[in-house]
Design a protein around this motif. Structure first.
Motif, PDB file in Angstrom:
ATOM      1  N   TYR A 179      54.139  39.501  -4.515  1.00 28.65           N
ATOM      2  CA  TYR A 179      53.382  40.643  -5.020  1.00 28.65           C
ATOM      3  C   TYR A 179      51.978  40.242  -5.471  1.00 28.65           C
ATOM      4  O   TYR A 179      51.012  40.955  -5.206  1.00 28.65           O
ATOM      5  N   SER A 180      51.848  39.117  -6.147  1.00 30.68           N
ATOM      6  CA  SER A 180      50.514  38.731  -6.632  1.00 30.68           C
ATOM      7  C   SER A 180      49.568  38.452  -5.463  1.00 30.68           C
ATOM      8  O   SER A 180      48.384  38.764  -5.534  1.00 30.68           O
ATOM      9  N   ARG A 181      50.091  37.915  -4.379  1.00 33.74           N
ATOM     10  CA  ARG A 181      49.246  37.672  -3.200  1.00 33.74           C
ATOM     11  C   ARG A 181      48.774  38.978  -2.575  1.00 33.74           C
ATOM     12  O   ARG A 181      47.601  39.116  -2.213  1.00 33.74           O
ATOM     13  N   GLN A 182      49.687  39.928  -2.452  1.00 39.87           N
ATOM     14  CA  GLN A 182      49.295  41.225  -1.882  1.00 39.87           C
ATOM     15  C   GLN A 182      48.237  41.906  -2.754  1.00 39.87           C
ATOM     16  O   GLN A 182      47.242  42.430  -2.246  1.00 39.87           O
ATOM     17  N   ILE A 183      48.450  41.859  -4.063  1.00 40.24           N
ATOM     18  CA  ILE A 183      47.515  42.489  -4.999  1.00 40.24           C
ATOM     19  C   ILE A 183      46.169  41.771  -4.954  1.00 40.24           C
ATOM     20  O   ILE A 183      45.107  42.407  -4.919  1.00 40.24           O
ATOM     21  N   GLU A 184      46.212  40.445  -4.931  1.00 39.00           N
ATOM     22  CA  GLU A 184      44.993  39.640  -4.860  1.00 39.00           C
ATOM     23  C   GLU A 184      44.192  39.978  -3.591  1.00 39.00           C
ATOM     24  O   GLU A 184      42.971  40.150  -3.647  1.00 39.00           O
ATOM     25  N   ASP A 185      44.880  40.104  -2.466  1.00 37.36           N
ATOM     26  CA  ASP A 185      44.210  40.435  -1.204  1.00 37.36           C
ATOM     27  C   ASP A 185      43.572  41.827  -1.271  1.00 37.36           C
ATOM     28  O   ASP A 185      42.458  42.028  -0.780  1.00 37.36           O
ATOM     29  N   LEU A 186      44.281  42.785  -1.872  1.00 35.98           N
ATOM     30  CA  LEU A 186      43.735  44.139  -1.981  1.00 35.98           C
ATOM     31  C   LEU A 186      42.522  44.178  -2.919  1.00 35.98           C
ATOM     32  O   LEU A 186      41.534  44.870  -2.641  1.00 35.98           O
ATOM     33  N   LYS A 187      42.587  43.433  -4.016  1.00 35.59           N
ATOM     34  CA  LYS A 187      41.444  43.383  -4.936  1.00 35.59           C
ATOM     35  C   LYS A 187      40.238  42.747  -4.255  1.00 35.59           C
ATOM     36  O   LYS A 187      39.105  43.182  -4.449  1.00 35.59           O
ATOM     37  N   ARG A 188      40.513  41.728  -3.466  1.00 38.98           N
ATOM     38  CA  ARG A 188      39.434  41.078  -2.705  1.00 38.98           C
ATOM     39  C   ARG A 188      38.835  42.070  -1.708  1.00 38.98           C
ATOM     40  O   ARG A 188      37.617  42.124  -1.538  1.00 38.98           O
ATOM     41  N   GLN A 189      39.682  42.854  -1.070  1.00 40.28           N
ATOM     42  CA  GLN A 189      39.217  43.865  -0.124  1.00 40.28           C
ATOM     43  C   GLN A 189      38.293  44.871  -0.824  1.00 40.28           C
ATOM     44  O   GLN A 189      37.267  45.269  -0.273  1.00 40.28           O
ATOM     45  N   LEU A 190      38.641  45.266  -2.048  1.00 43.01           N
ATOM     46  CA  LEU A 190      37.795  46.180  -2.819  1.00 43.01           C
ATOM     47  C   LEU A 190      36.415  45.571  -3.091  1.00 43.01           C
ATOM     48  O   LEU A 190      35.406  46.270  -3.065  1.00 43.01           O
ATOM     49  N   GLN A 191      36.395  44.273  -3.363  1.00 43.41           N
ATOM     50  CA  GLN A 191      35.129  43.593  -3.669  1.00 43.41           C
ATOM     51  C   GLN A 191      34.260  43.418  -2.429  1.00 43.41           C
ATOM     52  O   GLN A 191      33.052  43.595  -2.486  1.00 43.41           O
ATOM     53  N   VAL A 192      34.879  43.056  -1.322  1.00 46.66           N
ATOM     54  CA  VAL A 192      34.138  42.634  -0.137  1.00 46.66           C
ATOM     55  C   VAL A 192      33.709  43.800   0.753  1.00 46.66           C
ATOM     56  O   VAL A 192      32.581  43.845   1.226  1.00 46.66           O
ATOM     57  N   GLU A 193      34.609  44.734   0.962  1.00 51.38           N
ATOM     58  CA  GLU A 193      34.312  45.814   1.905  1.00 51.38           C
ATOM     59  C   GLU A 193      33.429  46.866   1.238  1.00 51.38           C
ATOM     60  O   GLU A 193      33.885  47.682   0.460  1.00 51.38           O
ATOM     61  N   LYS A 194      32.155  46.830   1.598  1.00 48.16           N
ATOM     62  CA  LYS A 194      31.166  47.716   0.984  1.00 48.16           C
ATOM     63  C   LYS A 194      31.196  49.121   1.586  1.00 48.16           C
ATOM     64  O   LYS A 194      30.698  50.062   0.987  1.00 48.16           O
TER      65      LYS A 194
END
Length: 170
Positions: A55-70
């Motif tokens: 779960y932490s990996r999935q959440i981490e990836d989604l948070k990263r997606q929020l930061q990166v995808e403008k």
């Protein structure tokens, strides 16, 4: 204008290289975590850690997606945040289920130990009587734990379970 284009190209190349390095490091970190997990011998602890990592990996990836995808729209960002919240709820539920199963296993082991002691106790003795009471109490705790693990609409009233065991004591 040519200078600006070269600077932009260099910046883009640098960003791509940094992202590739970040992904490589993340991949290595996750492989290391997986290798450490395989060394865990306690099955419940292993399941708990595996769920937490998943779960932490999935959440981490989604948070990263929020930061990166403008180019994400407000709806897209809200959807990702909704997914993160749902994953956090799923993680809590799964960890709770694993803990309930662990508690039930402990109670069953204690019950088995009591049954062995009861078999060796002298018939009609005070020790036999006390062990029978302890065994009944363990059985009550097991039934309550099993009941708690059921979906809410399938659960029995705890007072009914307690009453059943109270009548067995007499």
């Amino acid at each position: 204008a040519n200078y600006d284009k070269k600077t932009k190209d260099t910046t883009d190349d640098t960003e791509k290289k940094l992202e590739a390095i970040r992904k490589k490091n993340l991949d290595l970190q996750r492989k290391f975590e997986d290798a450490k997990l395989e060394l865990e011998t306690n099955e419940f602890e292993k399941r708990k850690q595996k769920a937490q990592l998943n779960y932490s990996r999935q959440i981490e990836d989604l948070k990263r997606q929020l930061q990166v995808e403008k180019d994400l729209t407000v709806e897209g960002k809200n959807s990702i945040n909704g997914i993160i919240a749902a994953l956090e709820q799923q993680q809590t539920a799964e960890l709770s289920k694993i803990e309930q199963e662990r508690q039930l296993e402990i109670l069953n082991q204690q019950k088995a130990g009591l049954q062995l002691r009861l078999e060796s106790a002298k018939k009609g003795s005070e020790q036999e009587y006390q062990l029978r009471l302890e065994l009944l109490e363990k059985e009550r705790q097991i039934e309550l734990a099993q009941n708690k693990a059921k979906p809410k609409d399938e659960r029995q009233d705890e007072s009914g379970i307690n009453a059943k065991f109270d009548t067995k004591k007499t």
